[in-house]
Design a protein around this motif. Structure first.
Motif, mmCIF file in Angstrom:
data_model
loop_
_atom_site.group_PDB
_atom_site.id
_atom_site.type_symbol
_atom_site.label_atom_id
_atom_site.label_comp_id
_atom_site.label_asym_id
_atom_site.label_seq_id
_atom_site.Cartn_x
_atom_site.Cartn_y
_atom_site.Cartn_z
ATOM 1 N N LEU A 35 9.000 -2.693 -8.636
ATOM 2 C CA LEU A 35 7.974 -3.626 -8.167
ATOM 3 C C LEU A 35 6.677 -3.639 -8.974
ATOM 4 O O LEU A 35 5.965 -4.632 -8.965
ATOM 5 C CB LEU A 35 7.621 -3.333 -6.698
ATOM 6 C CG LEU A 35 8.630 -3.817 -5.666
ATOM 7 C CD1 LEU A 35 8.361 -3.193 -4.319
ATOM 8 C CD2 LEU A 35 8.582 -5.335 -5.543
ATOM 9 N N THR A 80 3.408 0.473 -6.131
ATOM 10 C CA THR A 80 3.033 -0.917 -5.933
ATOM 11 C C THR A 80 2.067 -1.106 -4.750
ATOM 12 O O THR A 80 2.090 -0.331 -3.796
ATOM 13 C CB THR A 80 4.304 -1.780 -5.736
ATOM 14 O OG1 THR A 80 3.907 -3.122 -5.613
ATOM 15 C CG2 THR A 80 5.049 -1.406 -4.504
ATOM 16 N N ASP A 82 -0.708 -0.860 -2.254
ATOM 17 C CA ASP A 82 -1.375 0.398 -1.903
ATOM 18 C C ASP A 82 -0.287 1.401 -1.529
ATOM 19 O O ASP A 82 0.628 1.061 -0.769
ATOM 20 C CB ASP A 82 -2.336 0.213 -0.727
ATOM 21 C CG ASP A 82 -3.104 1.499 -0.492
ATOM 22 O OD1 ASP A 82 -4.254 1.570 -0.933
ATOM 23 O OD2 ASP A 82 -2.535 2.464 0.073
ATOM 24 N N LEU A 85 1.497 2.139 2.206
ATOM 25 C CA LEU A 85 2.488 1.349 2.942
ATOM 26 C C LEU A 85 3.840 1.431 2.255
ATOM 27 O O LEU A 85 3.994 0.972 1.113
ATOM 28 C CB LEU A 85 2.053 -0.115 3.033
ATOM 29 C CG LEU A 85 0.833 -0.382 3.906
ATOM 30 C CD1 LEU A 85 0.370 -1.819 3.748
ATOM 31 C CD2 LEU A 85 1.127 -0.097 5.371
ATOM 32 N N TYR A 86 4.808 1.991 2.937
ATOM 33 C CA TYR A 86 6.189 2.107 2.442
ATOM 34 C C TYR A 86 6.232 2.663 1.007
ATOM 35 O O TYR A 86 7.046 2.245 0.194
ATOM 36 C CB TYR A 86 6.902 0.744 2.528
ATOM 37 C CG TYR A 86 6.758 0.097 3.887
ATOM 38 C CD1 TYR A 86 7.401 0.637 4.995
ATOM 39 C CD2 TYR A 86 5.943 -1.015 4.084
ATOM 40 C CE1 TYR A 86 7.264 0.070 6.255
ATOM 41 C CE2 TYR A 86 5.788 -1.584 5.344
ATOM 42 C CZ TYR A 86 6.449 -1.032 6.416
ATOM 43 O OH TYR A 86 6.292 -1.595 7.653
ATOM 44 N N SER A 110 -3.062 -4.053 -1.430
ATOM 45 C CA SER A 110 -1.698 -4.199 -0.911
ATOM 46 C C SER A 110 -1.218 -5.651 -1.057
ATOM 47 O O SER A 110 -2.017 -6.585 -1.046
ATOM 48 C CB SER A 110 -1.652 -3.787 0.555
ATOM 49 O OG SER A 110 -0.359 -4.037 1.051
ATOM 50 N N SER A 111 0.099 -5.800 -1.118
ATOM 51 C CA SER A 111 0.648 -7.153 -1.240
ATOM 52 C C SER A 111 0.340 -8.011 -0.014
ATOM 53 O O SER A 111 0.314 -9.229 -0.107
ATOM 54 C CB SER A 111 2.157 -7.097 -1.486
ATOM 55 O OG SER A 111 2.806 -6.432 -0.442
ATOM 56 N N TRP A 194 1.815 -12.721 -8.690
ATOM 57 C CA TRP A 194 2.522 -12.740 -9.978
ATOM 58 C C TRP A 194 2.498 -14.183 -10.484
ATOM 59 O O TRP A 194 2.375 -15.123 -9.681
ATOM 60 C CB TRP A 194 3.985 -12.308 -9.820
ATOM 61 C CG TRP A 194 4.236 -10.881 -9.495
ATOM 62 C CD1 TRP A 194 3.968 -10.250 -8.318
ATOM 63 C CD2 TRP A 194 4.842 -9.893 -10.350
ATOM 64 N NE1 TRP A 194 4.368 -8.931 -8.390
ATOM 65 C CE2 TRP A 194 4.909 -8.691 -9.634
ATOM 66 C CE3 TRP A 194 5.345 -9.931 -11.658
ATOM 67 C CZ2 TRP A 194 5.448 -7.527 -10.160
ATOM 68 C CZ3 TRP A 194 5.885 -8.765 -12.191
ATOM 69 C CH2 TRP A 194 5.925 -7.568 -11.443
ATOM 70 N N THR A 219 11.463 -9.230 -2.721
ATOM 71 C CA THR A 219 10.057 -9.209 -3.164
ATOM 72 C C THR A 219 9.229 -10.300 -2.484
ATOM 73 O O THR A 219 8.494 -11.055 -3.126
ATOM 74 C CB THR A 219 9.923 -9.326 -4.709
ATOM 75 O OG1 THR A 219 11.041 -8.674 -5.294
ATOM 76 C CG2 THR A 219 8.646 -8.683 -5.187
ATOM 77 N N LEU A 221 7.001 -11.347 1.315
ATOM 78 C CA LEU A 221 6.449 -10.958 2.622
ATOM 79 C C LEU A 221 6.596 -12.144 3.552
ATOM 80 O O LEU A 221 6.480 -13.289 3.126
ATOM 81 C CB LEU A 221 4.963 -10.629 2.493
ATOM 82 C CG LEU A 221 4.629 -9.318 1.806
ATOM 83 C CD1 LEU A 221 3.124 -9.219 1.600
ATOM 84 C CD2 LEU A 221 5.124 -8.138 2.635
HETATM 85 N N1 SAH Z 1 3.026 -0.405 -0.993
HETATM 86 C C1 SAH Z 1 3.397 -1.782 -1.160
HETATM 87 C C2 SAH Z 1 4.658 -2.134 -0.372
HETATM 88 C C3 SAH Z 1 5.901 -1.437 -0.887
HETATM 89 S S1 SAH Z 1 7.332 -1.859 0.001
HETATM 90 C C4 SAH Z 1 2.223 -2.672 -0.795
HETATM 91 O O1 SAH Z 1 1.191 -2.188 -0.345
HETATM 92 O O2 SAH Z 1 2.339 -3.878 -0.995
HETATM 93 C C5 SAH Z 1 8.033 -3.119 -0.978
HETATM 94 C C6 SAH Z 1 7.952 -4.468 -0.268
HETATM 95 O O3 SAH Z 1 6.634 -4.936 -0.330
HETATM 96 C C7 SAH Z 1 8.782 -5.572 -0.867
HETATM 97 O O4 SAH Z 1 10.114 -5.527 -0.411
HETATM 98 C C8 SAH Z 1 8.091 -6.793 -0.366
HETATM 99 O O5 SAH Z 1 8.406 -7.022 0.997
HETATM 100 C C9 SAH Z 1 6.647 -6.353 -0.419
HETATM 101 N N2 SAH Z 1 5.963 -6.723 -1.673
HETATM 102 C C10 SAH Z 1 5.506 -5.901 -2.631
HETATM 103 N N3 SAH Z 1 4.860 -6.605 -3.573
HETATM 104 C C11 SAH Z 1 4.916 -7.912 -3.195
HETATM 105 C C12 SAH Z 1 4.393 -9.124 -3.713
HETATM 106 N N4 SAH Z 1 3.669 -9.166 -4.820
HETATM 107 N N5 SAH Z 1 4.615 -10.268 -3.022
HETATM 108 C C13 SAH Z 1 5.313 -10.258 -1.863
HETATM 109 N N6 SAH Z 1 5.819 -9.141 -1.325
HETATM 110 C C14 SAH Z 1 5.616 -7.980 -1.970
#
Ligand code: SAH
Length: 276
Positions: A35, A80, A82, A85-86, A110-111, A194, A219, A221
């Motif tokens: 990611l 990726t 923050d 989160l996950y 975060s995304s 992106w 990828t 949300l």
């Molecule tokens: N720590 C990350 C999340 C990691 S989990 C954060 O704070 O964003 C990975 C998931 O995050 C992906 O499956 C997707 O659901 C989401 N994700 C990460 N980057 C993304 C992006 N640029 N656009 C949309 N969803 C994203």
């Protein structure tokens, strides 16, 4: 030192200034290759050792960290968004703690914030929702039963769903079972920030069809809630009839042509709280 760094949601210039400095100074970078935008690695020194953790186990990641630390190297673990989160950072931190290896955490964007920007959305609109539920559908990683999507849906708060793009049919069913109307506004944001970002607006009932038609399978949300649409109340904080800790009311509701009851003490206290 090992620093966990939030790489931001995707765009190369959405990493923090601190994160950028750490990347420039690093001797070793272990990045979440599935990611993290590889363009960020252009910041690294020529001699920096780079590892893609998408192909590594926790043990292998730790091995690189332990050896690098022993050699006195600066190590960045690039996650990726923050890392909170996950991000699977806790298990790394706990092992480092056991080994008495120092580490720090440098937050990132975060995304779910990147998705809000793409949607031009405010997740917390007065009179609509003052809470954001961040959750996911159960996949290979289970979700505790008491946190089932349907139970959060009952609150009708804004929801942001990570890691659920492959389960949209089930997600719609859960949201509806929990109490959302199938016409409730929803959105799918693919690769927020992106260059290839896609913003797909739809409803709770049309999530799966919308993703299928746009060929979005990962990828992304999912954002759900009335904040994506409809009416709301304007903020108290910037209301001219409202006194806050920093500003006296500059006119009355009557002068402004607003109707309704006088501002209550409770509302005034709330605005003061917000302005702190
Ligand atoms: N720590 C990350 C999340 C990691 S989990 C954060 O704070 O964003 C990975 C998931 O995050 C992906 O499956 C997707 O659901 C989401 N994700 C990460 N980057 C993304 C992006 N640029 N656009 C949309 N969803 C994203």
């Amino acid at each position: 030192m090992i620093t966990f760094v939030g790489a931001g949601p995707g765009a190369e210039d959405l990493i923090t200034v601190r994160g950028q400095r750490l990347l420039k100074e690093a001797d070793i970078v272990i990045y979440a290759g599935s990611l993290v935008n590889p363009g960020l690695l252009k910041l690294c020194k020529e001699k920096c050792e780079i590892y893609n953790s998408a192909k590594m186990t926790l043990e292998e990641v730790l091995e690189v960290m332990v050896k690098g630390h022993g050699d006195g190297k600066e190590i960045v673990r690039l996650h990726t968004g923050d890392p909170c989160l996950y991000g699977a950072i806790r298990e790394q931190m706990d092992e480092l703690k056991k080994l008495e290896i120092p580490y720090e955490d440098c937050p990132g964007v975060s995304s779910f914030c990147g998705a809000a920007a793409a949607l031009e959305a405010e997740y917390t609109l007065p009179g609509i929702s003052q809470s954001v539920v961040i959750t996911r559908m159960a996949g290979r990683t289970p979700v505790p039963e008491k946190e089932a999507v349907r139970s959060f849906a009952a609150h009708q708060a804004t929801m942001v769903l990570f890691l659920s793009t492959g389960l949209l049919k089930e997600l719609s069913a859960e949201l509806i079972e929990g109490g959302y109307n199938e016409d409730t506004p929803a959105a799918i944001v693919y690769k927020a920030t992106w260059p290839e970002q896609k913003v797909l607006r739809c409803t709770v009932g049309t999530l799966e069809q919308t993703a299928r038609e746009a060929d979005v399978t990962k990828t992304a949300l999912i954002v759900v809630g009335e904040v994506l649409d409809g009416t709301y109340e304007r903020s108290k904080l910037y209301d001219p009839t409202f006194t806050t800790e920093f500003r006296q009311a500059s006119c009355s509701k009557k002068e402004l042509g607003q109707t309704g009851e006088n501002q209550s003490t409770e509302m005034r206290q709330e605005a003061e709280g917000q302005s702190k």
